[in-house]
Design a protein around this motif. Structure first.
Motif, PDB file in Angstrom:
ATOM      1  N   ASP A  10       0.953  -1.167  -0.135  1.00 32.78           N
ATOM      2  CA  ASP A  10       0.004  -0.098   0.023  1.00 32.78           C
ATOM      3  C   ASP A  10       1.032   1.272   0.148  1.00 32.78           C
ATOM      4  N   TYR A  11       1.230   1.795  -1.252  1.00 36.79           N
ATOM      5  CA  TYR A  11       2.029   2.763  -1.284  1.00 36.79           C
ATOM      6  C   TYR A  11       1.588   4.001  -0.562  1.00 36.79           C
ATOM      7  N   LYS A  12       0.215   4.295  -0.506  1.00 33.90           N
ATOM      8  CA  LYS A  12      -0.225   5.241   0.290  1.00 33.90           C
ATOM      9  C   LYS A  12       0.211   5.531   1.466  1.00 33.90           C
ATOM     10  N   LYS A  13       0.637   4.413   2.177  1.00 32.47           N
ATOM     11  CA  LYS A  13       1.030   4.520   3.599  1.00 32.47           C
ATOM     12  C   LYS A  13       2.597   5.247   3.647  1.00 32.47           C
ATOM     13  N   GLY A  14       3.252   5.517   2.287  1.00 32.29           N
ATOM     14  CA  GLY A  14       4.470   6.042   2.604  1.00 32.29           C
ATOM     15  C   GLY A  14       5.570   5.160   2.112  1.00 32.29           C
ATOM     16  N   VAL A  15       6.739   5.953   2.060  1.00 32.69           N
ATOM     17  CA  VAL A  15       8.035   5.322   1.541  1.00 32.69           C
ATOM     18  C   VAL A  15       8.551   4.850   2.804  1.00 32.69           C
ATOM     19  N   LYS A  16       8.561   5.357   3.847  1.00 34.01           N
ATOM     20  CA  LYS A  16       8.824   4.930   5.045  1.00 34.01           C
ATOM     21  C   LYS A  16       8.572   3.662   5.344  1.00 34.01           C
ATOM     22  N   ASN A  17       7.184   3.615   5.238  1.00 34.88           N
ATOM     23  CA  ASN A  17       6.519   2.394   5.697  1.00 34.88           C
ATOM     24  C   ASN A  17       7.004   1.156   4.732  1.00 34.88           C
ATOM     25  N   LEU A  18       7.090   1.446   3.272  1.00 33.66           N
ATOM     26  CA  LEU A  18       7.585   0.580   2.349  1.00 33.66           C
ATOM     27  C   LEU A  18       8.780  -0.239   2.584  1.00 33.66           C
ATOM     28  N   ILE A  19       9.910   0.738   2.960  1.00 35.74           N
ATOM     29  CA  ILE A  19      11.123   0.067   3.406  1.00 35.74           C
ATOM     30  C   ILE A  19      11.166  -0.408   4.761  1.00 35.74           C
ATOM     31  N   GLU A  20      10.258  -0.121   5.571  1.00 38.46           N
ATOM     32  CA  GLU A  20      10.233  -0.959   6.884  1.00 38.46           C
ATOM     33  C   GLU A  20       9.633  -2.299   6.561  1.00 38.46           C
ATOM     34  N   ARG A 125      -2.384  17.894   6.058  1.00 36.33           N
ATOM     35  CA  ARG A 125      -2.131  16.578   5.123  1.00 36.33           C
ATOM     36  C   ARG A 125      -0.976  15.898   5.327  1.00 36.33           C
ATOM     37  N   TYR A 126      -0.930  14.375   5.773  1.00 32.79           N
ATOM     38  CA  TYR A 126      -0.068  13.766   5.787  1.00 32.79           C
ATOM     39  C   TYR A 126       0.084  12.822   4.383  1.00 32.79           C
ATOM     40  N   GLY A 127       1.085  12.619   3.598  1.00 30.54           N
ATOM     41  CA  GLY A 127       0.857  11.860   2.162  1.00 30.54           C
ATOM     42  C   GLY A 127       2.418  11.492   1.749  1.00 30.54           C
ATOM     43  N   THR A 128       2.377  10.941   0.458  1.00 23.71           N
ATOM     44  CA  THR A 128       3.776  10.411   0.129  1.00 23.71           C
ATOM     45  C   THR A 128       3.729  10.863  -1.436  1.00 23.71           C
ATOM     46  N   SER A 133      -3.522  13.674  -5.982  1.00 23.67           N
ATOM     47  CA  SER A 133      -4.087  12.399  -5.997  1.00 23.67           C
ATOM     48  C   SER A 133      -4.178  11.753  -7.137  1.00 23.67           C
ATOM     49  N   SER A 134      -3.838  12.402  -8.551  1.00 16.60           N
ATOM     50  CA  SER A 134      -4.306  12.008  -9.670  1.00 16.60           C
ATOM     51  C   SER A 134      -2.928  10.714  -9.715  1.00 16.60           C
ATOM     52  N   LYS A 135      -3.343   9.709 -10.877  1.00 20.35           N
ATOM     53  CA  LYS A 135      -2.346   8.836 -11.036  1.00 20.35           C
ATOM     54  C   LYS A 135      -1.146   9.322 -11.751  1.00 20.35           C
ATOM     55  N   HIS A 136       0.185   8.856 -11.226  1.00 20.37           N
ATOM     56  CA  HIS A 136       1.226   9.461 -11.498  1.00 20.37           C
ATOM     57  C   HIS A 136       2.647   8.559 -11.034  1.00 20.37           C
ATOM     58  N   ALA A 137       3.505   8.674 -11.799  1.00 22.50           N
ATOM     59  CA  ALA A 137       4.805   7.968 -11.263  1.00 22.50           C
ATOM     60  C   ALA A 137       5.067   8.389  -9.927  1.00 22.50           C
ATOM     61  N   LEU A 138       5.500   7.579  -9.098  1.00 22.81           N
ATOM     62  CA  LEU A 138       5.611   7.704  -7.768  1.00 22.81           C
ATOM     63  C   LEU A 138       7.143   8.435  -7.319  1.00 22.81           C
ATOM     64  N   HIS A 139       7.107   9.226  -6.414  1.00 26.35           N
ATOM     65  CA  HIS A 139       8.584  10.077  -6.048  1.00 26.35           C
ATOM     66  C   HIS A 139       8.742   9.323  -4.639  1.00 26.35           C
ATOM     67  N   TRP A 140      10.120   9.455  -4.167  1.00 27.24           N
ATOM     68  CA  TRP A 140      10.476   9.013  -2.975  1.00 27.24           C
ATOM     69  C   TRP A 140      10.592   9.780  -1.899  1.00 27.24           C
ATOM     70  N   ARG A 141       9.374  10.131  -1.483  1.00 22.38           N
ATOM     71  CA  ARG A 141       9.236  11.157  -0.436  1.00 22.38           C
ATOM     72  C   ARG A 141       7.825  11.051   0.367  1.00 22.38           C
ATOM     73  N   ASP A 142       8.004  11.187   1.655  1.00 18.99           N
ATOM     74  CA  ASP A 142       6.732  11.353   2.776  1.00 18.99           C
ATOM     75  C   ASP A 142       6.757  12.810   2.891  1.00 18.99           C
ATOM     76  N   TYR A 143       5.482  13.310   3.134  1.00 19.64           N
ATOM     77  CA  TYR A 143       5.585  14.757   3.775  1.00 19.64           C
ATOM     78  C   TYR A 143       4.368  14.877   4.794  1.00 19.64           C
ATOM     79  N   LEU A 144       4.554  15.757   5.630  1.00 17.69           N
ATOM     80  CA  LEU A 144       3.521  16.532   6.397  1.00 17.69           C
ATOM     81  C   LEU A 144       3.246  17.776   5.985  1.00 17.69           C
TER      82      LEU A 144
END
Length: 355
Positions: A10-20, A125-128, A133-144
């Protein structure tokens, strides 16, 4: 190992969650692989201008202020970016703000997801990846992201975990707002306007904090933390945690803007390009990532209140000169810019009277 499996992450949870959840990841998930811009990286020792702000302090000799205003004006005209020293913000406050932001990103995924939203105009807003929210290639970032000044509109929405976050962030954003207004006063003078002209044009004003978290990346040369873009506001003041990653586009070349302790990086946003009728330019910048260290950056944008209709300043339109940008409500411009999956300056170009 690859994250590809029978159960998709679930990429919406963020990059940090992904690598964990995939700590041995060696390959970048294909969703993050980008077609990177061809603009070359500068191989020479070109650096963004450095400006000493001590000349803007009340009581400074007139000639010192004039010299500082001229330096800022030159940097705005030639670069749209500059580094500031002697800015008056205490080092300990900067350290505390970084500590609180790092503590937020260290919270559980579930706690951070309390602030997740698909609405680009949400006051917090927390996001990544990109903001869109439109479909796009993902970037290696989480943000608040959340609003700052005026605090009565959003303070109660800010994270209450970590427990010190709200108070530290309010003090930091208060001082950053005051710093931004000093710089904006100098920019106003540099354009030949009254010192208070641009600040008055902001009305009540608006401030947005974007705290960005870029974890180590398994294949950093195949992706970005943040795509090339310009900011929508008047002025952004940025600090970093000591890990490099910011690059500025200058003369079609990417110039690294490495971390320098005790300094901030300042850049002009689209609002100032519009207000100056193109005399000053907002400048594209991007964030690259690395394989070794987590980078944290705090970008604080300053602009007009959202109901303001923005357009070129009438005193700057000489007789016979064409208005370069169509008027638009600032809130509509933010939504246009933040909703796009095509970065660069596409939102600003859409307002130009000539293309």
């Amino acid at each position: 190992m690859s994250v590809n499996s029978s159960s998709s992450p679930d990429y919406k949870k963020g990059v940090k969650n992904l690598i964990e959840t995939a700590p041995q990841m060696k390959k970048l998930p294909p969703e993050f692989v980008l077609k990177l811009p061809r603009n070359p990286l500068s191989a020479c020792n070109v650096e963004i201008p450095v400006i000493d702000l001590s000349g803007l302090v009340n009581g400074s000799p007139v000639e010192c202020r004039a010299s500082t205003v001229q330096a800022i004006s030159s940097a705005c005209a030639l670069w749209g970016f500059f580094r500031i020293v002697n800015h008056g913000i205490e080092a300990r406050l900067i350290e505390k703000m970084l500590e609180e932001v790092e503590a937020f990103f260290s919270l559980s995924t579930e706690e951070k997801m309390r602030y997740a939203s698909e609405d680009v105009m949400s006051p917090i807003r927390y996001g990544t990846s990109l903001n869109s929210s439109s479909k796009h290639a993902l970037h290696w970032r989480d943000y608040l992201r959340h609003y700052g000044h005026p605090f009565q509109n959003s303070f109660h929405l800010w994270p209450n975990n970590p427990t010190k976050y709200r108070n530290v962030a309010k003090k930091y954003l208060t001082e950053i707002w005051q710093l931004a207004m000093r710089i904006i006063g100098a920019i106003s003078e540099g354009l030949g306007l009254d010192q208070s002209y641009i600040e008055n044009s902001l009305g009540e004003g608006s401030q947005i904090l974007a705290a960005n978290y870029y974890p180590p990346c398994p294949e950093p040369d195949k992706t970005l933390g943040l795509a090339p873009h310009s900011d929508h506001g008047a002025l952004t003041i940025l600090m970093q945690n000591g890990v490099n990653g910011l690059q500025v586009k200058h003369n079609d070349t990417w110039i690294p803007a490495p971390h320098v302790p005790g300094t901030f990086v300042v850049n002009l946003g689209d609002f100032l390009e519009i207000l100056s009728n193109g005399k000053y330019k907002s400048v594209e910048h991007r964030a690259v990532v690395n394989a070794q260290k987590t980078r944290i950056s705090l970008a604080v944008g300053h602009g007009p209140q959202q109901s303001t209709v923005i357009g070129p300043a009438s005193p700057l339109i000489n007789e016979g000169e064409e208005v370069q940008y169509r008027p638009i409500a600032y809130k509509d411009y933010i939504r246009l810019q933040q909703s796009s999956t095509i970065r660069g300056k596409t939102a600003l170009h859409a307002l130009m009277t000539k293309t």
